[in-house]
Write an enzyme that holds these catalytic residues in place. Structure first.
Site, PDB file in Angstrom:
ATOM      1  N   LYS A   1       0.855  -1.214   0.000  1.00 42.56           N
ATOM      2  CA  LYS A   1       0.000   0.000   0.000  1.00 42.56           C
ATOM      3  C   LYS A   1       0.879   1.248   0.000  1.00 42.56           C
ATOM      4  O   LYS A   1       0.668   2.174  -0.784  1.00 42.56           O
ATOM      5  CB  LYS A   1      -0.877   0.011   1.232  1.00 42.56           C
ATOM      6  CG  LYS A   1      -1.527   1.351   1.550  1.00 42.56           C
ATOM      7  CD  LYS A   1      -2.426   1.314   2.778  1.00 42.56           C
ATOM      8  CE  LYS A   1      -1.691   1.449   4.076  1.00 42.56           C
ATOM      9  NZ  LYS A   1      -1.356   2.848   4.464  1.00 42.56           N
ATOM     10  N   ASN A   2       1.901   1.262   0.863  1.00 41.31           N
ATOM     11  CA  ASN A   2       2.691   2.481   1.053  1.00 41.31           C
ATOM     12  C   ASN A   2       3.720   2.727  -0.033  1.00 41.31           C
ATOM     13  O   ASN A   2       4.414   3.744  -0.015  1.00 41.31           O
ATOM     14  CB  ASN A   2       3.357   2.459   2.438  1.00 41.31           C
ATOM     15  CG  ASN A   2       2.316   2.602   3.533  1.00 41.31           C
ATOM     16  OD1 ASN A   2       1.154   2.917   3.261  1.00 41.31           O
ATOM     17  ND2 ASN A   2       2.705   2.328   4.755  1.00 41.31           N
TER      18      ASN A   2
ATOM     19  N   CYS B   1      -4.612  12.353  12.367  1.00 46.22           N
ATOM     20  CA  CYS B   1      -5.475  11.169  12.433  1.00 46.22           C
ATOM     21  C   CYS B   1      -5.288  10.554  13.811  1.00 46.22           C
ATOM     22  O   CYS B   1      -4.633  11.117  14.687  1.00 46.22           O
ATOM     23  CB  CYS B   1      -5.069  10.180  11.343  1.00 46.22           C
ATOM     24  SG  CYS B   1      -3.455   9.468  11.641  1.00 46.22           S
TER      25      CYS B   1
ATOM     26  N   ARG C   1       0.284  14.306  12.611  1.00 44.55           N
ATOM     27  CA  ARG C   1       0.710  14.170  11.199  1.00 44.55           C
ATOM     28  C   ARG C   1       1.015  15.540  10.585  1.00 44.55           C
ATOM     29  O   ARG C   1       0.430  15.958   9.605  1.00 44.55           O
ATOM     30  CB  ARG C   1      -0.378  13.434  10.381  1.00 44.55           C
ATOM     31  CG  ARG C   1      -0.862  12.141  10.945  1.00 44.55           C
ATOM     32  CD  ARG C   1       0.185  11.085  11.163  1.00 44.55           C
ATOM     33  NE  ARG C   1       0.682  10.473   9.953  1.00 44.55           N
ATOM     34  CZ  ARG C   1       0.140   9.420   9.370  1.00 44.55           C
ATOM     35  NH1 ARG C   1      -0.973   8.925   9.840  1.00 44.55           N
ATOM     36  NH2 ARG C   1       0.668   8.888   8.293  1.00 44.55           N
TER      37      ARG C   1
ATOM     38  N   ASP D   1       4.881   0.609  11.874  1.00 46.29           N
ATOM     39  CA  ASP D   1       3.637  -0.034  11.422  1.00 46.29           C
ATOM     40  C   ASP D   1       3.495  -1.460  11.947  1.00 46.29           C
ATOM     41  O   ASP D   1       2.398  -2.009  11.936  1.00 46.29           O
ATOM     42  CB  ASP D   1       3.566  -0.046   9.891  1.00 46.29           C
ATOM     43  CG  ASP D   1       3.431   1.347   9.329  1.00 46.29           C
ATOM     44  OD1 ASP D   1       3.637   1.524   8.126  1.00 46.29           O
ATOM     45  OD2 ASP D   1       3.133   2.269  10.115  1.00 46.29           O
TER      46      ASP D   1
ATOM     47  N   ARG E   1      -8.398  -0.786   4.655  1.00 44.37           N
ATOM     48  CA  ARG E   1      -7.522   0.219   4.027  1.00 44.37           C
ATOM     49  C   ARG E   1      -6.172  -0.381   3.661  1.00 44.37           C
ATOM     50  O   ARG E   1      -5.493   0.086   2.752  1.00 44.37           O
ATOM     51  CB  ARG E   1      -7.286   1.389   4.990  1.00 44.37           C
ATOM     52  CG  ARG E   1      -8.503   2.203   5.295  1.00 44.37           C
ATOM     53  CD  ARG E   1      -8.173   3.395   6.160  1.00 44.37           C
ATOM     54  NE  ARG E   1      -7.114   4.224   5.555  1.00 44.37           N
ATOM     55  CZ  ARG E   1      -6.592   5.296   6.151  1.00 44.37           C
ATOM     56  NH1 ARG E   1      -7.007   5.660   7.351  1.00 44.37           N
ATOM     57  NH2 ARG E   1      -5.651   5.999   5.551  1.00 44.37           N
TER      58      ARG E   1
HETATM   59  C1  EPZ Z   1       4.261   6.896   6.075  1.00 42.85           C
HETATM   60  O1  EPZ Z   1       3.516   7.914   6.716  1.00 42.85           O
HETATM   61  C2  EPZ Z   1       3.332   5.697   6.012  1.00 42.85           C
HETATM   62  N1  EPZ Z   1       2.153   6.037   5.229  1.00 42.85           N
HETATM   63  C3  EPZ Z   1       2.923   5.294   7.428  1.00 42.85           C
HETATM   64  O2  EPZ Z   1       2.115   4.121   7.310  1.00 42.85           O
HETATM   65  C4  EPZ Z   1       4.180   4.952   8.220  1.00 42.85           C
HETATM   66  O3  EPZ Z   1       3.821   4.631   9.541  1.00 42.85           O
HETATM   67  C5  EPZ Z   1       5.141   6.145   8.215  1.00 42.85           C
HETATM   68  O4  EPZ Z   1       5.424   6.532   6.845  1.00 42.85           O
HETATM   69  C6  EPZ Z   1       6.450   5.843   8.916  1.00 42.85           C
HETATM   70  O5  EPZ Z   1       7.079   4.767   8.309  1.00 42.85           O
HETATM   71  C7  EPZ Z   1       2.232   5.994   3.876  1.00 42.85           C
HETATM   72  O6  EPZ Z   1       3.267   5.723   3.312  1.00 42.85           O
HETATM   73  C8  EPZ Z   1       0.960   6.316   3.131  1.00 42.85           C
HETATM   74  P1  EPZ Z   1       6.447  10.210   8.157  1.00 42.85           P
HETATM   75  P2  EPZ Z   1       4.111   9.421   6.738  1.00 42.85           P
HETATM   76  O7  EPZ Z   1       6.313  11.464   7.387  1.00 42.85           O
HETATM   77  O8  EPZ Z   1       4.789   9.716   5.470  1.00 42.85           O
HETATM   78  C9  EPZ Z   1       6.747  13.399  11.656  1.00 42.85           C
HETATM   79  C10 EPZ Z   1       0.310   2.704   7.803  1.00 42.85           C
HETATM   80  O9  EPZ Z   1      -0.094   2.178   8.850  1.00 42.85           O
HETATM   81  N2  EPZ Z   1       6.645  14.411  10.588  1.00 42.85           N
HETATM   82  O10 EPZ Z   1       7.654   9.380   7.997  1.00 42.85           O
HETATM   83  O11 EPZ Z   1       3.032  10.343   7.179  1.00 42.85           O
HETATM   84  C11 EPZ Z   1       5.408  12.707  11.879  1.00 42.85           C
HETATM   85  O12 EPZ Z   1       4.619  13.445  12.764  1.00 42.85           O
HETATM   86  C12 EPZ Z   1       0.756   4.161   7.794  1.00 42.85           C
HETATM   87  O13 EPZ Z   1       0.399   2.105   6.700  1.00 42.85           O
HETATM   88  C13 EPZ Z   1       6.826  15.744  10.910  1.00 42.85           C
HETATM   89  O14 EPZ Z   1       7.066  16.093  12.056  1.00 42.85           O
HETATM   90  O15 EPZ Z   1       5.185   9.285   7.913  1.00 42.85           O
HETATM   91  C14 EPZ Z   1       5.804  11.393  12.474  1.00 42.85           C
HETATM   92  O16 EPZ Z   1       6.016  11.580  13.850  1.00 42.85           O
HETATM   93  C15 EPZ Z   1       0.603   4.801   9.159  1.00 42.85           C
HETATM   94  N3  EPZ Z   1       6.718  16.666   9.920  1.00 42.85           N
HETATM   95  C16 EPZ Z   1       7.138  11.103  11.803  1.00 42.85           C
HETATM   96  O17 EPZ Z   1       7.604  12.345  11.255  1.00 42.85           O
HETATM   97  C17 EPZ Z   1       6.450  16.314   8.628  1.00 42.85           C
HETATM   98  O18 EPZ Z   1       6.387  17.203   7.743  1.00 42.85           O
HETATM   99  C18 EPZ Z   1       7.051  10.060  10.685  1.00 42.85           C
HETATM  100  O19 EPZ Z   1       6.219  10.585   9.698  1.00 42.85           O
HETATM  101  C19 EPZ Z   1       6.262  14.950   8.328  1.00 42.85           C
HETATM  102  C20 EPZ Z   1       6.367  14.010   9.327  1.00 42.85           C
END
Ligand code: EPZ
Length: 417
Positions: free
Chosen positions: A22-23, A116, A121, A305, A397
């Site tokens: 998915k990701n 969420c 996020r 995850d 999802r």
């Molecule tokens: C991706 O989310 C995945 N989703 C998530 O999978 C996964 O848990 C996550 O990466 C971490 O591996 C998809 O790929 C669609 P991040 P993403 O940006 O991109 C902080 C699932 O269950 N952050 O790496 O949103 C954020 O708050 C989902 O399949 C900032 O602070 O994750 C978090 O604490 C859930 N500022 C951390 O970084 C930003 O601009 C990781 O977020 C962006 C992120």
């Protein structure tokens, strides 16, 4: 049909095939906007999040066709429109599309996503990168407007290796002829898969899968084609199911190397894992023992995850264990629900303290997010008695027909009302 009925206590046996990730598929589908031509995406999973993204591509004027696992997108008929609010909620899709919209037509509107269940996020890292690329960012009461007549190559240092920010910036810079460098980039396998797609469009990309990625965009994007990698989180979920219910299952269609941080923990707990021609076999030969400490982190550390499903498996392993969630600030929704099933989990800030109990008991529980639902399913498979899980739309999802796949390998599991 939004509930699962699972009668626990039946060891799992047989083979299961892992679907596309998915990701990986989500950012690749969003990126199909940029070439203004055809893209063929093989091994695309059939999930509600994917359906949502495809609906948005159609809303943006693209022609999209699905034939089995192959999805073809023709973005030559793309029209610039704001992504409707209804679509944003479920997949936070306006964020996923932002880089592609900026690259294609220099404009992206991101409604206030409000985060969420698992966390706020934020998207500050995305916006900082867009700004470095030359976009004007305007904060409005209803959301954020990103505008850029021309994006310019630059060097972007991410404060945190955000997966989404890395993906957005790779996509945004793929039509910019000079070289953009992203440092402290995310290194997940899904990033490498996206780079494969962007190369197929015509961008020259080096360093994907490392913390420094160089992207030299193309002024003449081409028809593109890519195969989505198998889903390492789905594979980890099935492995957790065997850890909970017992038995021996061959998980096919994926190299165990893709989920090695997770399998290393499974091995240390006492699971036996052997490579096979088509994937790997995981067996539970005896009772498991909890590890004193597991901590989530950016790839190649233990994946956030997989944290909920690991906690579920730890609830009936011997002894005391602690799991620290360092990525999302509110990703322990499954713990109280596992306690409703007789587990002994205490959450202290970002750490879950687990004391193993001999067996969980069936209960009525509700999924509060995607991986919480997966964790409750894992726990139910090993519990004594029957568990009813509601809100299974969350599970849809990220999992193709989870209960019917589990039933094929011996689980007494079905979807009801
Ligand atoms: C991706 O989310 C995945 N989703 C998530 O999978 C996964 O848990 C996550 O990466 C971490 O591996 C998809 O790929 C669609 P991040 P993403 O940006 O991109 C902080 C699932 O269950 N952050 O790496 O949103 C954020 O708050 C989902 O399949 C900032 O602070 O994750 C978090 O604490 C859930 N500022 C951390 O970084 C930003 O601009 C990781 O977020 C962006 C992120």
């Amino acid at each position: 049909m939004n509930r699962y009925k699972i009668e626990g206590g039946y060891p799992l046996r047989g083979k299961t095939e892992v679907c596309g990730a998915k990701n990986a598929a989500l950012p690749i589908l969003a990126a199909t906007i940029i070439n203004g031509r055809k893209s063929i995406i093989h091994n695309c999973p059939d999930l509600s999040d994917i359906t949502s993204i495809i609906e948005i591509l159609k809303y943006l004027g693209c022609k999209v066709e699905r034939r089995g696992k192959d999805v073809t997108v023709d973005s030559s008929t793309f029209i610039s429109r704001t992504i409707p609010h209804f679509a944003m909620k479920q997949t936070r899709s306006s964020t996923i599309f932002a880089g592609a919209l900026l690259a294609r037509n220099g404009y992206a509107f991101i409604p206030g996503s409000g985060g969420c269940h698992i966390g706020a996020r934020p998207i500050d890292l995305h916006l900082k990168g867009f700004k470095a690329l030359g976009a004007d960012i305007t904060f409005q009461p209803d959301g954020i407007v990103c505008r850029a007549k021309h994006l310019r190559a630059c060097r972007i240092e991410l404060d945190f290796p955000s997966v989404g920010a890395t993906e957005n910036l790779m996509i945004a810079s793929s039509l910019t002829p000079a070289t953009t460098i992203i440092t402290n980039a995310a290194m997940e396998p899904e990033i490498v898969n996206l780079a494969q797609y962007l190369r197929s469009v015509g961008a020259h990309i080096k360093g994907d899968g490392t913390s420094e990625i160089h992207i030299k965009g193309t002024l003449s994007p081409k028809d593109a084609e890519v195969t989505v990698i198998p889903d390492r989180i789905v594979a980890s979920t099935y492995a957790s199911a065997v850890a909970s219910a017992g038995g021996s299952v061959e998980i096919c269609g994926i190299s165990p190397g893709l989920l090695s941080p997770f399998l290393a923990v499974m091995r240390r707990m006492g699971m036996s894992i052997n490579c096979t021609k088509n994937g790997f076999t995981i067996c539970k030969n005896s009772g498991l023992v909890n590890l004193p400490y597991v901590c989530t982190g950016p790839y190649p550390l233990f994946p956030t995850d997989c944290q909920p499903m690991l906690v579920a498996a730890m609830t009936t392993a011997y002894g005391f264990g602690a799991v620290r969630e360092k990525i999302f600030e509110n990703r322990f929704g499954h713990c109280s629900r596992l306690n409703d099933m007789g587990a002994n989990v205490t959450v202290r800030g970002r750490t879950a303290l687990i004391r193993g109990v001999p067996k969980l008991k069936g209960a009525n529980v509700d999924a509060c997010d995607l991986r919480c639902g997966a964790a409750l399913t894992v726990a139910a498979l090993g519990a004594g008695g029957t568990t009813y899980i509601s809100n299974t739309h969350y599970i849809d999802r990220g999992y193709e027909n989870l209960v019917s796949e589990l039933a094929k390998i011996g689980a007494k599991a079905e979807r009801i009302d």
